[in-house]
Design an enzyme around this catalytic site. Structure first.
Site, PDB file in Angstrom:
ATOM      1  N   VAL A 237      11.060  -4.370   2.726  1.00 32.05           N
ATOM      2  CA  VAL A 237      10.984  -4.677   4.154  1.00 32.05           C
ATOM      3  C   VAL A 237      11.187  -3.375   4.950  1.00 32.05           C
ATOM      4  CG1 VAL A 237      12.085  -5.967   6.038  1.00 32.05           C
ATOM      5  CG2 VAL A 237      11.784  -7.044   3.793  1.00 32.05           C
ATOM      6  N   ALA A 238      10.309  -3.129   5.941  1.00 28.17           N
ATOM      7  CA  ALA A 238      10.361  -1.889   6.758  1.00 28.17           C
ATOM      8  C   ALA A 238      10.452  -0.665   5.857  1.00 28.17           C
ATOM      9  CB  ALA A 238      11.535  -1.924   7.747  1.00 28.17           C
TER      10      ALA A 238
ATOM     11  N   ASP B 251      -2.536  -1.919   9.925  1.00 25.07           N
ATOM     12  CA  ASP B 251      -2.640  -1.937   8.463  1.00 25.07           C
ATOM     13  C   ASP B 251      -3.092  -3.289   7.910  1.00 25.07           C
ATOM     14  OD1 ASP B 251      -1.661   0.629   8.574  1.00 25.07           O
ATOM     15  OD2 ASP B 251       0.355   0.125   7.866  1.00 25.07           O
TER      16      ASP B 251
ATOM     17  N   LYS C 214       0.846  -1.207   0.000  1.00 30.40           N
ATOM     18  CA  LYS C 214       0.000   0.000   0.000  1.00 30.40           C
ATOM     19  C   LYS C 214       0.869   1.241   0.000  1.00 30.40           C
ATOM     20  CE  LYS C 214       0.861   1.334   4.439  1.00 30.40           C
ATOM     21  NZ  LYS C 214       1.722   2.479   4.744  1.00 30.40           N
TER      22      LYS C 214
ATOM     23  N   GLY D  93       4.508  -4.136   4.184  1.00 29.53           N
ATOM     24  CA  GLY D  93       4.850  -5.497   3.762  1.00 29.53           C
ATOM     25  C   GLY D  93       4.599  -6.531   4.849  1.00 29.53           C
ATOM     26  N   GLY D  94       4.967  -6.231   6.082  1.00 27.42           N
ATOM     27  CA  GLY D  94       4.743  -7.168   7.194  1.00 27.42           C
ATOM     28  C   GLY D  94       3.256  -7.383   7.419  1.00 27.42           C
TER      29      GLY D  94
ATOM     30  N   ALA E  65       0.961  -7.032   5.170  1.00 21.66           N
ATOM     31  CA  ALA E  65       0.478  -7.779   4.010  1.00 21.66           C
ATOM     32  C   ALA E  65       0.690  -9.280   4.233  1.00 21.66           C
ATOM     33  CB  ALA E  65       1.208  -7.315   2.748  1.00 21.66           C
TER      34      ALA E  65
HETATM   35  O1  C5P Z   1      -0.438  -1.298  14.463  1.00 20.26           O
HETATM   36  P1  C5P Z   1       1.001  -1.507  14.133  1.00 20.26           P
HETATM   37  O2  C5P Z   1       1.647  -2.558  14.982  1.00 20.26           O
HETATM   38  O3  C5P Z   1       1.264  -1.711  12.680  1.00 20.26           O
HETATM   39  O4  C5P Z   1       1.712  -0.142  14.501  1.00 20.26           O
HETATM   40  C1  C5P Z   1       3.108  -0.032  14.539  1.00 20.26           C
HETATM   41  C2  C5P Z   1       3.490   1.190  15.347  1.00 20.26           C
HETATM   42  O5  C5P Z   1       3.088   2.389  14.666  1.00 20.26           O
HETATM   43  C3  C5P Z   1       2.813   1.288  16.715  1.00 20.26           C
HETATM   44  O6  C5P Z   1       3.551   0.605  17.680  1.00 20.26           O
HETATM   45  C4  C5P Z   1       2.823   2.795  16.964  1.00 20.26           C
HETATM   46  O7  C5P Z   1       4.080   3.224  17.405  1.00 20.26           O
HETATM   47  C5  C5P Z   1       2.636   3.365  15.571  1.00 20.26           C
HETATM   48  N1  C5P Z   1       1.227   3.687  15.275  1.00 20.26           N
HETATM   49  C6  C5P Z   1       0.623   4.766  15.909  1.00 20.26           C
HETATM   50  N2  C5P Z   1      -0.664   5.073  15.611  1.00 20.26           N
HETATM   51  C7  C5P Z   1      -1.359   4.362  14.688  1.00 20.26           C
HETATM   52  C8  C5P Z   1      -0.761   3.270  14.034  1.00 20.26           C
HETATM   53  C9  C5P Z   1       0.535   2.960  14.334  1.00 20.26           C
HETATM   54  O8  C5P Z   1       1.243   5.435  16.729  1.00 20.26           O
HETATM   55  N3  C5P Z   1      -2.605   4.700  14.422  1.00 20.26           N
END
Ligand code: C5P
Length: 306
Positions: free
Chosen positions: A99-100, A144, A8, A105-106, A108
């Site tokens: 990656v990152a 995501d 995305k 990607g993770g 997905a």
């Molecule tokens: O949800 P996910 O594990 O993908 O989010 C990764 C990191 O991105 C979270 O630990 C947080 O630090 C940040 N995040 C955030 N607010 C969001 C989505 C992600 O702060 N709405």
């Protein structure tokens, strides 16, 4: 069981105030693009994960965990627990999504593993886990993940996991410039908070951009290019100053929109048509401002069994 799942780009990423749970309230306009990972799930004696670069791709996969930290492995465990079976599956992940890289990607791979394992273990006639249940499980794994199941173009609110499909006409032509090494999403959000605090700014409550929605609904690439925004971009540029040059190069070479994808460091360029995308990809490659350059189109379908 093999599932193909898209990357995305965020067309709008408006970051609101930080919440008590540490996440930020967002308006996140997701757009799936035709860069795909493939996850294959094969019944096995125990849960294993193997990660490889997809044929024809140059994505570096050394940073991807192959233990329980892998989001796809956690997805498999979640589906198994919900269906009351043992998570005995060998997951093979073929990566073409950086990656990152800020292209989810993770997430997905987690979405693909949810779907693959559900198809492997659930009853085909009377499934316990429907599409909505998989979306709920996905939200537990990461903000995501539900979008990777859905695909297309969608507006996400809350953490980004509460989705509404957006009306989008036509096909958009994208060029992505990947960078050497990834950026940590939590680090980029933290830098965004720090920057705002240093500037005495209070995070505004995020709202959907009307200009962006109109551009999508009318399939107007130029208007879409002008409406692209990412609140994480200043933080990503501070953490990775070399991205400035990448973005400037893309704009100089005629991109009609240029921004950091999500938390970066991949940069996304919108172009007018397929021919323009080809030209931009060629000049960006030879300019040496990216690790690799990929061109593709969006929107792309969400996770699909193949
Ligand atoms: O949800 P996910 O594990 O993908 O989010 C990764 C990191 O991105 C979270 O630990 C947080 O630090 C940040 N995040 C955030 N607010 C969001 C989505 C992600 O702060 N709405």
């Amino acid at each position: 069981m093999t599932v193909r799942v898209p990357a995305k780009v965020n067309l709008q990423l408006s970051v609101g105030p930080i919440r008590d749970d540490g996440y930020h309230d967002l308006v996140n306009v997701f757009h799936a693009v035709g860069l795909f990972d493939e996850v294959t799930a094969v019944p096995a004696g125990e849960l294993t994960v193997a990660v490889e670069t997809a044929p024809g791709s140059r994505v570096a996969v050394d940073g991807v965990p192959v233990d329980d930290d892998n989001l796809a492995a956690r997805a498999a465990r979640l589906v198994a627990a919900r269906l009351g079976v043992e998570p005995n599956v060998a997951l093979r992940i073929r990566k073409a999504i950086p990656v990152a890289g800020g292209m989810a990607g993770g997430s997905a791979d987690a979405a693909a593993a949810l779907l693959a394992c559900a198809r492997l273990w659930d009853s085909p006639d009377e499934p316990l886990l429907g599409r909505d249940d998989l979306m709920d499980l996905g939200a537990d794994l990461g903000s995501d993940v539900p979008f990777a199941l859905l695909g297309g173009t969608a507006v996400g609110v809350g953490r980004g996991e509460q989705l509404t499909p957006a009306l989008a006409r036509g096909t958009f032509h994208w060029v992505f410039a990947t960078a050497d090494g990834g950026l940590s999403t939590p680090a980029v959000y933290a830098e965004c908070d720090r920057l705002r605090e240093a500037q005495g700014e209070r995070a505004p409550w995020p709202a959907v951009s009307e200009a962006l929605m109109t551009a999508l609904a009318t399939g107007d690439a130029k208007a879409l290019g002008a409406a692209l925004t990412n609140d994480l971009q200043p933080a990503a540029l501070l953490l990775r100053p070399s991205l400035r040059r990448t973005l400037t190069s893309g704009r100089d070479f005629g991109a009609i929109g240029a921004l950091v994808s999500g938390s970066g460091p991949t940069c996304a360029f919108l172009t007018e048509n397929a021919e323009h995308a080809g030209e931009l990809a060629a000049v960006l490659s030879s300019a040496g401002v990216a690790e690799s350059v990929v061109r593709t189109t969006g929107p792309a379908p969400g996770a699909t069994v193949i």
